[in-house]
Write a protein that holds these residues in place. Structure first.
Motif, PDB file in Angstrom:
ATOM      1  N   PHE A 313       8.054 -12.845 -13.722  1.00 45.02           N
ATOM      2  CA  PHE A 313       6.917 -12.478 -14.562  1.00 45.02           C
ATOM      3  C   PHE A 313       5.600 -12.827 -13.864  1.00 45.02           C
ATOM      4  O   PHE A 313       4.581 -13.031 -14.531  1.00 45.02           O
ATOM      5  CB  PHE A 313       6.974 -13.220 -15.901  1.00 45.02           C
ATOM      6  CG  PHE A 313       7.902 -12.596 -16.911  1.00 45.02           C
ATOM      7  CD1 PHE A 313       8.251 -11.265 -16.825  1.00 45.02           C
ATOM      8  CD2 PHE A 313       8.424 -13.347 -17.946  1.00 45.02           C
ATOM      9  CE1 PHE A 313       9.109 -10.690 -17.744  1.00 45.02           C
ATOM     10  CE2 PHE A 313       9.278 -12.784 -18.882  1.00 45.02           C
ATOM     11  CZ  PHE A 313       9.622 -11.454 -18.778  1.00 45.02           C
ATOM     12  N   SER A 314       5.574 -12.902 -12.553  1.00 46.52           N
ATOM     13  CA  SER A 314       4.386 -13.353 -11.833  1.00 46.52           C
ATOM     14  C   SER A 314       3.178 -12.482 -12.151  1.00 46.52           C
ATOM     15  O   SER A 314       3.286 -11.275 -12.350  1.00 46.52           O
ATOM     16  CB  SER A 314       4.651 -13.353 -10.329  1.00 46.52           C
ATOM     17  OG  SER A 314       5.012 -12.064  -9.868  1.00 46.52           O
ATOM     18  N   ARG A 315       1.997 -13.160 -12.217  1.00 43.09           N
ATOM     19  CA  ARG A 315       0.704 -12.526 -12.497  1.00 43.09           C
ATOM     20  C   ARG A 315       0.668 -11.844 -13.870  1.00 43.09           C
ATOM     21  O   ARG A 315      -0.057 -10.859 -14.067  1.00 43.09           O
ATOM     22  CB  ARG A 315       0.320 -11.554 -11.383  1.00 43.09           C
ATOM     23  CG  ARG A 315       0.233 -12.228 -10.013  1.00 43.09           C
ATOM     24  CD  ARG A 315      -0.339 -11.333  -8.952  1.00 43.09           C
ATOM     25  NE  ARG A 315      -0.334 -12.021  -7.662  1.00 43.09           N
ATOM     26  CZ  ARG A 315      -1.264 -12.881  -7.248  1.00 43.09           C
ATOM     27  NH1 ARG A 315      -2.287 -13.160  -8.036  1.00 43.09           N
ATOM     28  NH2 ARG A 315      -1.173 -13.471  -6.071  1.00 43.09           N
ATOM     29  N   LEU A 316       1.420 -12.358 -14.798  1.00 44.43           N
ATOM     30  CA  LEU A 316       1.379 -11.866 -16.174  1.00 44.43           C
ATOM     31  C   LEU A 316       0.171 -12.478 -16.887  1.00 44.43           C
ATOM     32  O   LEU A 316      -0.071 -13.683 -16.814  1.00 44.43           O
ATOM     33  CB  LEU A 316       2.666 -12.246 -16.902  1.00 44.43           C
ATOM     34  CG  LEU A 316       2.743 -11.915 -18.396  1.00 44.43           C
ATOM     35  CD1 LEU A 316       2.741 -10.412 -18.601  1.00 44.43           C
ATOM     36  CD2 LEU A 316       3.994 -12.534 -19.006  1.00 44.43           C
ATOM     37  N   ASN A 317      -0.591 -11.638 -17.554  1.00 42.05           N
ATOM     38  CA  ASN A 317      -1.769 -12.100 -18.294  1.00 42.05           C
ATOM     39  C   ASN A 317      -1.339 -12.477 -19.703  1.00 42.05           C
ATOM     40  O   ASN A 317      -1.418 -11.680 -20.633  1.00 42.05           O
ATOM     41  CB  ASN A 317      -2.832 -11.000 -18.315  1.00 42.05           C
ATOM     42  CG  ASN A 317      -4.134 -11.464 -18.943  1.00 42.05           C
ATOM     43  OD1 ASN A 317      -4.284 -12.627 -19.301  1.00 42.05           O
ATOM     44  ND2 ASN A 317      -5.077 -10.547 -19.081  1.00 42.05           N
ATOM     45  N   THR A 318      -0.861 -13.713 -19.843  1.00 37.71           N
ATOM     46  CA  THR A 318      -0.284 -14.117 -21.129  1.00 37.71           C
ATOM     47  C   THR A 318      -1.344 -14.331 -22.198  1.00 37.71           C
ATOM     48  O   THR A 318      -1.042 -14.285 -23.393  1.00 37.71           O
ATOM     49  CB  THR A 318       0.518 -15.413 -20.958  1.00 37.71           C
ATOM     50  OG1 THR A 318      -0.358 -16.445 -20.468  1.00 37.71           O
ATOM     51  CG2 THR A 318       1.657 -15.209 -19.979  1.00 37.71           C
ATOM     52  N   GLN A 319      -2.592 -14.609 -21.788  1.00 41.46           N
ATOM     53  CA  GLN A 319      -3.700 -14.807 -22.731  1.00 41.46           C
ATOM     54  C   GLN A 319      -3.388 -15.884 -23.769  1.00 41.46           C
ATOM     55  O   GLN A 319      -3.730 -15.775 -24.939  1.00 41.46           O
ATOM     56  CB  GLN A 319      -4.062 -13.501 -23.440  1.00 41.46           C
ATOM     57  CG  GLN A 319      -4.607 -12.427 -22.510  1.00 41.46           C
ATOM     58  CD  GLN A 319      -5.051 -11.181 -23.246  1.00 41.46           C
ATOM     59  OE1 GLN A 319      -4.567 -10.891 -24.337  1.00 41.46           O
ATOM     60  NE2 GLN A 319      -5.970 -10.445 -22.661  1.00 41.46           N
ATOM     61  N   GLY A 320      -2.713 -16.918 -23.359  1.00 38.02           N
ATOM     62  CA  GLY A 320      -2.383 -17.977 -24.298  1.00 38.02           C
ATOM     63  C   GLY A 320      -1.317 -18.881 -23.731  1.00 38.02           C
ATOM     64  O   GLY A 320      -0.965 -18.807 -22.540  1.00 38.02           O
ATOM     65  N   PRO A 321      -0.764 -19.747 -24.552  1.00 37.22           N
ATOM     66  CA  PRO A 321       0.239 -20.701 -24.075  1.00 37.22           C
ATOM     67  C   PRO A 321       1.578 -20.036 -23.787  1.00 37.22           C
ATOM     68  O   PRO A 321       1.866 -18.936 -24.267  1.00 37.22           O
ATOM     69  CB  PRO A 321       0.352 -21.695 -25.234  1.00 37.22           C
ATOM     70  CG  PRO A 321      -0.010 -20.886 -26.444  1.00 37.22           C
ATOM     71  CD  PRO A 321      -1.076 -19.925 -25.983  1.00 37.22           C
ATOM     72  N   VAL A 322       2.386 -20.719 -22.994  1.00 38.82           N
ATOM     73  CA  VAL A 322       3.740 -20.271 -22.676  1.00 38.82           C
ATOM     74  C   VAL A 322       4.707 -21.320 -23.193  1.00 38.82           C
ATOM     75  O   VAL A 322       4.632 -22.494 -22.800  1.00 38.82           O
ATOM     76  CB  VAL A 322       3.934 -20.075 -21.163  1.00 38.82           C
ATOM     77  CG1 VAL A 322       5.392 -19.744 -20.851  1.00 38.82           C
ATOM     78  CG2 VAL A 322       3.014 -18.980 -20.645  1.00 38.82           C
TER      79      VAL A 322
END
Length: 710
Positions: A313-322
């Motif tokens: 999932f590299s460079r995923l823009n999660t825009q929040g916590p994981v």
């Protein structure tokens, strides 16, 4: 009567046996004639052979299949030819790796061998466009034109190949969209990988209901992936990485029950991720969605992919916590790449080690915020299988002591952090560690108390302080030839799942280079650009298998240890920009592989070794060492030390004066010469006129006589 009856009986008994023998004798000796391929096909194949040239030099070990093709032999016995065992027609043509070079024209004799079921022209030098005549191979099941120089559009007549099961067009220069394949419902493998194809996703592929393998990688496809990918209900492998696909990824793809492999990295896909309503346990083992433009959290439905082994999932823009706990159900996971996430989460390495990921082999958290609080509770048996850990640029401020339990760790990258203090001694006791990158940190030295034992193959370091005298003792990978031979059969380091490879930046022979793939048989030690001081440990002479040694731009003092003469595999040595004194060890002149060395900007004195390697260096390799001398140095610095020959330049007036004088001298000689020549000529002609006439008149009469004779 009795005798005649016996004779007649013998004849009746013997005659059938005789006829049976004659029949089988004839069948045995006439069988080869039935095996001969059809003369028409043989002639067309020979014409096809003559349409191309063999590119020379060919690759080593390549057997040129067409060399066995001769008019006086059975073409069914030719290399690359397979005939039907009943009709003896040519049904398979395999000319792969035959170094054939030329254009495949539309009127090629190849298209007249119409009963082919297999056509393999891969790994050659064919060029030109694919003719629509390709559609005449109505019995074709396998078509492999990969790794050539074909160009142009794929002809729509490929849609006539209704029996096609394998289509491989990879490694060419095709352009445009894929054609409509119509009703090729038996297609099982479609590989258009590594082409330069363009256009949108070929939606006609959705008609291929029996499609199991779909490869569209390394092309120039654009547009969106279809929302009804689930219509390919037999799909197992789907690769479309390195294209320009955009739009959302439909969750219907993950509902295909047979799907095991998906690789869509390096595209421009966007939107949120969702893995659909998976009713039964998914068979998916590989999911690579890295380097796209997805936004939003990692969906909890990832936990349904219970058979995953490789997740990127590299460079995923999660825009929040994981929430790392969402991976806890993936007990078979071996590779997890969460590098460079755009997330507010700080990953807790201790929590990760306490997770239920018992099969993890490679973990990449580079470019994220990682906490390495050294808590030991609960970390007794989890994650013992971890082999490669990458945490470059994670804002780490203390060395992760939790790693001392990872006895299978082979690769460690914690570069570009803010780690202070000493490099712990226990790091070098990890038995399988062979790649360490500690560069761009704030280390102040090394612990001295721990016995060092290291299978190190590559070490990059940023540090200050001194090196212990026994620092290099027991570095098995750099000191033992047997250790190198006992390594894995894999040629490169970090070769995981076929595409994940270690890389590094290394200064070799004075040039900074990026090793995108690192050879396992190559060993390097790069301590350049640190603040190391004191004496270079004599134990460095135990590293008999090191190829590259770079200690430049430090503050080392004292002598260069003579034990460096034991580094018999050394190819590159750089100790420049230090404070070294004393002589260059004469033992270095015996290192036959040493092709590059740099001793510049030190305080070295004495005789430069006279080995051939030293005489081939640049003078700059010894500069700023005023006390060095010797024949070898004189030879390499000959052009610099030799005085320039003195040339008396003449002023411009002198040159002009000399030029005028030369013209005057020429005029003085030219005038009398003309007068003298005319005078002599006049005297001879007036006084010896008869002699002139005798000589030139005789020659004229002789010439006219010869003309008349002709």
């Amino acid at each position: 009567m009795k005798g005649s009856w016996n004779s007649r009986s013998i004849i009746h008994i013997t005659l059938p046996f005789l006829l049976f023998f004659i029949y089988n004798f004839t069948a045995v000796f006439t069988a080869p004639a039935r095996h001969l391929c059809h003369p028409v096909q043989r002639d067309e194949l020979l014409k096809f052979k003559n349409e191309f040239e063999i590119k020379k030099p060919c690759l080593d070990g390549i057997r040129l299949k067409t060399e066995s093709w001769a008019i006086n032999s059975d073409c069914c016995d030719w290399d690359g030819i397979t005939c039907d065992t009943k009709s003896w027609e040519v049904i398979e043509l395999d000319l792969s790796r035959s170094c054939l070079h030329g254009r495949l024209h539309s009127n090629s004799s190849l298209y007249k061998v119409k009963n082919l079921t297999t056509l393999d022209l891969s790994y050659n030098y064919f060029s030109g466009h694919i003719s629509p005549s390709i559609g005449n191979f109505s019995h074709l099941t396998i078509l492999d034109l990969s790794k050539n120089y074909f160009s142009g559009w794929i002809p729509s007549s490929v849609g006539n190949l209704s029996h096609l099961t394998i289509l491989d067009l990879s490694g060419n220069d095709f352009i445009g969209e894929l054609p409509s394949f119509g009703s090729m419902n038996q297609l099982n493998l479609l590989s258009v990988e590594f082409n330069k194809l363009g256009g949108n996703f070929p939606h006609s592929l959705l008609n291929l209901e029996m499609l199991s393998d779909l490869y569209l990688s390394h092309n120039q496809f654009t547009g969106t992936l279809p929302s009804n990918m689930s219509s390919l209900y037999n799909l197992e492998y789907f690769q479309a990485w390195d294209n320009s696909f955009s739009g959302t990824l439909s969750s219907s793809l993950f509902t295909i029950p047979s799907l095991t492999y998906v690789d869509l990295r390096d595209n421009q896909l966007n939107g949120t991720l969702e893995f659909g309503n998976i009713s039964s346990p998914s068979k998916l083992t590989t999911l690579d969605l890295g380097n796209n433009n997805f936004i939003g959290p990692i969906p909890k439905s990832i936990s349904k992919l219970v058979n995953l082994q490789d997740l990127d999932f590299s460079r995923l823009n999660t825009q929040g916590p994981v929430d790392f706990s969402i991976f806890s159900n993936l007990k078979l996971l071996q590779l997890l790449n969460l590098s460079h996430l755009n997330t507010t989460t700080t990953f807790d390495l201790n929590a990760i080690l306490r997770s239920n990921l018992q099969s993890i082999f490679l973990l990449d958290l580079s470019g994220n915020h990682v906490s390495t609080t050294n808590k030991s509770s609960g970390v007794n048996h989890h994650l013992q299988m971890i082999s490669q850990l990458y945490m470059s640029g994670c804002g780490i401020t203390e060395f992760p002591g939790l790693l001392r339990t990872q006895k299978n760790l082979t690769n460690l990258d914690i570069s570009n952090n803010k780690i202070k203090g000493h490099v712990p001694g226990w790091l070098w006791t990890l038995p399988t560690l062979n790649f360490v990158d500690l560069s761009h940190n704030m280390f102040i030295g090394f612990e001295r108390s721990t016995k060092l034992g290291l299978s190190m193959q590559y070490l990059l370091l940023f540090s200050t302080g001194t090196l212990p005298s026994n620092y290099f003792v027991n570095w098995s990978a750099m000191s033992s030839l047997k250790a190198n031979k006992d390594r894995s059969k894999e040629k490169y380091m970090g070769n995981f799942f076929g595409y994940y490879h270690d890389s590094m930046v290394l200064t070799n022979k004075g040039i900074e280079m990026e090793l995108v793939r690192i050879l396992k048989i190559y060993t390097a030690l790069d301590f350049s650009g640190n603040k190391l001081e004191g004496e270079i440990p004599r134990s460095i002479g135990t590293l008999k298998e090191v190829h590259v040694l770079n200690l430049s731009y430090n503050a080392f003092t004292h002598h260069i240890p003579s034990s460096m003469g034991n580094l018999t595999a050394l190819e590159s040595l750089d100790v420049s920009q230090n404070k070294l004194s004393g002589e260059i060890p004469q033992e270095l002149g015996n290192l036959s592989y040493l092709s590059y060395m740099n001793f510049s900007h030190n305080q070295l004195v004495g005789l430069v070794p006279g080995g051939t390697q030293f005489r081939r260096q640049k003078c700059s390799s010894f500069e700023e060492n005023s006390g060095l001398f010797g024949p070898a140095l004189d030879e390499v610095c000959r052009d610099i030390h030799a005085p320039a020959p003195q040339q008396h330049e003449k002023s411009k007036p002198e040159e002009e004066k000399e030029e005028v004088l030369s013209w005057v001298a020429a005029a003085i000689g030219f005038g009398p010469g003309i007068v003298f020549g005319l005078t002599i000529g006049c005297i001879l002609f007036s006084c010896k006129q008869e002699w002139f006439m005798n000589v030139f008149g005789r020659n004229e009469r002789r010439s006219s006589t010869m003309v008349k004779a002709k």
